[in-house]
Each structure stands twice: as structure tokens, then as C-alpha cells.
Design a protein around this motif. Structure first.
Motif, PDB file in Angstrom:
ATOM      1  N   PRO A  71      -6.886   5.255 -20.504  1.00 52.74           N
ATOM      2  CA  PRO A  71      -8.025   5.166 -21.425  1.00 52.74           C
ATOM      3  C   PRO A  71      -8.645   3.778 -21.473  1.00 52.74           C
ATOM      4  CG  PRO A  71      -5.959   5.223 -22.638  1.00 52.74           C
ATOM      5  CD  PRO A  71      -5.611   5.468 -21.205  1.00 52.74           C
ATOM      6  N   THR A  72      -7.942   2.789 -20.914  1.00 55.23           N
ATOM      7  CA  THR A  72      -8.480   1.421 -20.880  1.00 55.23           C
ATOM      8  C   THR A  72      -9.068   1.081 -19.513  1.00 55.23           C
ATOM      9  OG1 THR A  72      -6.228   0.649 -20.432  1.00 55.23           O
ATOM     10  CG2 THR A  72      -6.996   0.548 -22.717  1.00 55.23           C
ATOM     11  N   ARG A  73      -9.213   2.092 -18.636  1.00 50.89           N
ATOM     12  CA  ARG A  73      -9.883   1.968 -17.341  1.00 50.89           C
ATOM     13  C   ARG A  73      -9.153   1.037 -16.375  1.00 50.89           C
ATOM     14  NH1 ARG A  73     -15.357  -0.074 -17.562  1.00 50.89           N
ATOM     15  NH2 ARG A  73     -15.579   0.886 -15.521  1.00 50.89           N
ATOM     16  N   ASN A  74      -7.833   0.900 -16.540  1.00 47.95           N
ATOM     17  CA  ASN A  74      -7.069   0.111 -15.574  1.00 47.95           C
ATOM     18  C   ASN A  74      -6.955   0.884 -14.262  1.00 47.95           C
ATOM     19  OD1 ASN A  74      -5.710  -0.551 -18.463  1.00 47.95           O
ATOM     20  ND2 ASN A  74      -5.773  -2.359 -17.165  1.00 47.95           N
ATOM     21  N   GLU A  75      -7.022   0.164 -13.148  1.00 53.88           N
ATOM     22  CA  GLU A  75      -6.844   0.818 -11.857  1.00 53.88           C
ATOM     23  C   GLU A  75      -5.430   1.377 -11.758  1.00 53.88           C
ATOM     24  OE1 GLU A  75      -7.757  -1.662  -8.570  1.00 53.88           O
ATOM     25  OE2 GLU A  75      -9.922  -1.606  -8.896  1.00 53.88           O
ATOM     26  N   LEU A  76      -5.314   2.581 -11.183  1.00 52.77           N
ATOM     27  CA  LEU A  76      -4.025   3.237 -11.000  1.00 52.77           C
ATOM     28  C   LEU A  76      -3.739   3.313  -9.504  1.00 52.77           C
ATOM     29  CD1 LEU A  76      -4.462   6.115 -13.617  1.00 52.77           C
ATOM     30  CD2 LEU A  76      -3.366   3.887 -13.934  1.00 52.77           C
ATOM     31  N   GLN A  77      -2.763   2.548  -9.065  1.00 50.10           N
ATOM     32  CA  GLN A  77      -2.432   2.478  -7.646  1.00 50.10           C
ATOM     33  C   GLN A  77      -1.272   3.417  -7.345  1.00 50.10           C
ATOM     34  OE1 GLN A  77      -1.581  -1.679  -7.205  1.00 50.10           O
ATOM     35  NE2 GLN A  77      -3.712  -2.319  -7.466  1.00 50.10           N
ATOM     36  N   THR A  78      -1.301   4.039  -6.152  1.00 49.26           N
ATOM     37  CA  THR A  78      -0.248   4.970  -5.760  1.00 49.26           C
ATOM     38  C   THR A  78       0.326   4.568  -4.410  1.00 49.26           C
ATOM     39  OG1 THR A  78      -1.842   6.446  -4.692  1.00 49.26           O
ATOM     40  CG2 THR A  78      -1.336   6.867  -7.012  1.00 49.26           C
ATOM     41  N   ASP A  79       1.540   5.054  -4.133  1.00 53.33           N
ATOM     42  CA  ASP A  79       2.182   4.737  -2.863  1.00 53.33           C
ATOM     43  C   ASP A  79       1.774   5.703  -1.759  1.00 53.33           C
ATOM     44  OD1 ASP A  79       3.426   6.944  -3.903  1.00 53.33           O
ATOM     45  OD2 ASP A  79       5.473   6.270  -3.474  1.00 53.33           O
ATOM     46  N   THR A  80       0.864   6.622  -2.059  1.00 53.76           N
ATOM     47  CA  THR A  80       0.332   7.541  -1.059  1.00 53.76           C
ATOM     48  C   THR A  80      -1.091   7.906  -1.442  1.00 53.76           C
ATOM     49  OG1 THR A  80       0.614   9.681   0.048  1.00 53.76           O
ATOM     50  CG2 THR A  80       1.220   9.572  -2.274  1.00 53.76           C
ATOM     51  N   THR A  81      -1.900   8.258  -0.439  1.00 50.31           N
ATOM     52  CA  THR A  81      -3.270   8.709  -0.707  1.00 50.31           C
ATOM     53  C   THR A  81      -3.430  10.203  -0.456  1.00 50.31           C
ATOM     54  OG1 THR A  81      -3.913   8.137   1.567  1.00 50.31           O
ATOM     55  CG2 THR A  81      -4.260   6.463  -0.140  1.00 50.31           C
ATOM     56  N   THR A  82      -2.398  10.824   0.105  1.00 49.44           N
ATOM     57  CA  THR A  82      -2.452  12.258   0.391  1.00 49.44           C
ATOM     58  C   THR A  82      -2.368  13.050  -0.906  1.00 49.44           C
ATOM     59  OG1 THR A  82      -1.374  11.894   2.514  1.00 49.44           O
ATOM     60  CG2 THR A  82      -1.383  14.141   1.660  1.00 49.44           C
ATOM     61  N   GLY A  83      -3.354  13.896  -1.146  1.00 50.95           N
ATOM     62  CA  GLY A  83      -3.355  14.725  -2.340  1.00 50.95           C
ATOM     63  C   GLY A  83      -3.684  13.979  -3.612  1.00 50.95           C
ATOM     64  N   VAL A  84      -4.156  12.735  -3.483  1.00 52.30           N
ATOM     65  CA  VAL A  84      -4.453  11.903  -4.655  1.00 52.30           C
ATOM     66  C   VAL A  84      -5.942  11.591  -4.672  1.00 52.30           C
ATOM     67  CG1 VAL A  84      -4.011   9.721  -5.826  1.00 52.30           C
ATOM     68  CG2 VAL A  84      -2.150  10.897  -4.639  1.00 52.30           C
ATOM     69  N   THR A  85      -6.595  11.830  -5.806  1.00 53.09           N
ATOM     70  CA  THR A  85      -8.017  11.532  -5.966  1.00 53.09           C
ATOM     71  C   THR A  85      -8.197  10.569  -7.125  1.00 53.09           C
ATOM     72  OG1 THR A  85      -8.620  13.734  -5.161  1.00 53.09           O
ATOM     73  CG2 THR A  85     -10.309  12.505  -6.366  1.00 53.09           C
ATOM     74  N   ASN A  86      -8.830   9.429  -6.857  1.00 51.88           N
ATOM     75  CA  ASN A  86      -9.110   8.437  -7.896  1.00 51.88           C
ATOM     76  C   ASN A  86     -10.501   8.669  -8.466  1.00 51.88           C
ATOM     77  OD1 ASN A  86      -7.135   7.060  -5.911  1.00 51.88           O
ATOM     78  ND2 ASN A  86      -7.002   5.798  -7.733  1.00 51.88           N
ATOM     79  N   THR A  87     -10.621   8.548  -9.773  1.00 49.81           N
ATOM     80  CA  THR A  87     -11.915   8.689 -10.436  1.00 49.81           C
ATOM     81  C   THR A  87     -12.063   7.577 -11.460  1.00 49.81           C
ATOM     82  OG1 THR A  87     -11.811  11.094 -10.191  1.00 49.81           O
ATOM     83  CG2 THR A  87     -13.426  10.225 -11.752  1.00 49.81           C
TER      84      THR A  87
END
Length: 223
Positions: A71-87
């Protein structure tokens, strides 16, 4: 192993907690370090979820999907990009995770960038770029008589001198005939007579009488 209903709010004091075989039936709030994350998913099966000091590790059941929102618009980083959508939008930063067995999410202090400009109603601004300047282009030379004649004299971009040939020399000869009222043959050959006419033009216009039609001589011809 019996599944549990994950209907809870995890407070910051519950960091470094682990949950196994849970079915997500309501939105859940989790604190990862100093960041608050909302987790939602319609009956998503979470085989395990580990809240560490600076990240969150989730193992999803087959066919499950969840959404994790900051809710504070912090970037959310993941260890994979497969099946992950950033908005990212003007109010939240979120991840949609589908079909990934295991994923680790790390909140970042960086605020995400909203790709939609404010006040644009979802459309991007278009930027008008003026055309590049037309440098080094020699304009056609109009008939020096000023009588409205449609003739033009295109002297080209290169210097004209004795030995030059071609259409630009023909244009030069036409100009000299009209300007000096002489009878040069329009043959496109820069010979002695054409050179003499150029020197005469240069002398009458306070130019160096070298018989070469360069930028200064052309400039006088354009005036």
C-alpha cells in the motif's frame, strides 16, 4: 497433513514466522521488516509461507495464485520472473503470482514508477519533436531579373571551378547569361569563358576574383 484456514493478521512482532498447508480465504496483512504487505487469493492453497527479516518466501499449491500488494508503493522484487506480473499505479505496487511453485518476495525502499502520467486518463503523453534543421542545403537561385520568371538556378552543394561539368554548371551558365547579359554556351562545361564570366561577377561584387564558385560567391548570387 490437515489444511488450516489462514484467516489472520500477522503483526510486525510475528516476523520470522512459518505457516504450513494453509488455504487463503480472506485478505491477510503481513509485515516484512518495516514493510506492510497485503496478501489475497481466492481459496489459494499455500503449502508453506516463511516471513523472514527482509523477505517473504511462499510455496504455492498446484493451480493456485495470489496477489501481494504494497500500500506504500514499495517495489516488490522476486527471485523469478516466470508467472510473476508487476503492477504499479498511483496508490499501490503489486505482484500477481500464478503457477509458480516457490517464490521469494523482497520489498524494496524504492518507490515504484507509475507508467501512466497524472491527468492523462490512462493514456501516455505524446511529445512533439520539431523537424531537424536543414543544414548545408543550397536553396535554388531564383532568376535575378526579379520579373516573376519561374526559372531557378540550382548551383548544387560543391564548389564549381574550371574543369567542372554537369547540370550545376549549366545552371551557373544560365545565371551568368541572365545577370551579366553575356552569351555563354549552355554546355555544362566550366571552361575559360565561363571562368572569365565568374571572375567578372566576382569583381563587380567585391569578391576575390579567383574564378571559383564557392560559398561566398554563391552567397552573392543568392542576394
Amino acid at each position: 497433513m490437515k489444511k488450516l484456514l489462514l484467516i489472520l493478521i500477522l503483526l510486525p512482532s510475528l516476523a520470522l514466522a512459518t505457516f504450513n498447508d494453509a488455504t487463503l480465504t480472506t485478505d491477510t496483512v503481513i509485515s516484512v521488516g518495516s514493510y506492510t504487505l497485503n496478501i489475497s487469493g481466492s481459496s489459494a492453497v499455500i503449502e508453506s509461507m516463511t516471513v523472514n527479516a527482509d523477505n517473504l518466501s511462499v510455496v504455492l499449491g498446484s493451480g493456485s495464485s495470489i496477489a501481494i500488494t504494497s500500500p506504500t508503493r514499495n517495489e516488490l522484487q522476486t527471485d523469478t520472473t516466470t508467472g510473476v506480473t508487476n503492477t504499479c499505479n498511483s496508490t499501490t505496487s503489486s505482484l500477481s503470482i500464478t503457477g509458480v511453485t516457490t517464490v521469494t518476495i523482497t520489498p524494496s525502499a524504492t518507490i515504484c514508477t507509475d507508467p501512466t502520467p497524472s491527468g492523462s486518463s490512462g493514456s501516455r503523453r505524446s511529445t512533439f519533436l520539431p523537424p531537424p534543421p536543414l543544414n548545408n542545403i543550397t536553396p535554388p537561385l531564383t532568376n535575378p531579373g526579379g520579373n516573376g520568371n519561374s526559372n531557378f538556378y540550382n548551383l548544387g552543394l560543391t564548389n564549381l571551378r574550371k574543369g567542372s561539368t554537369g547540370d550545376t554548371v549549366k545552371e551557373l551558365q544560365k545565371f551568368l547569361n541572365a545577370k551579366l547579359n553575356i552569351g555563354l554556351i549552355i554546355d555544362g562545361i566550366f571552361g575559360p569563358k565561363t571562368r572569365g564570366a565568374v571572375i567578372l561577377f566576382q569583381q563587380t561584387n567585391n569578391l576575390v576574383p579567383d574564378g571559383i564558385v564557392g560559398p561566398l560567391t554563391k552567397g552573392k548570387m543568392y542576394n
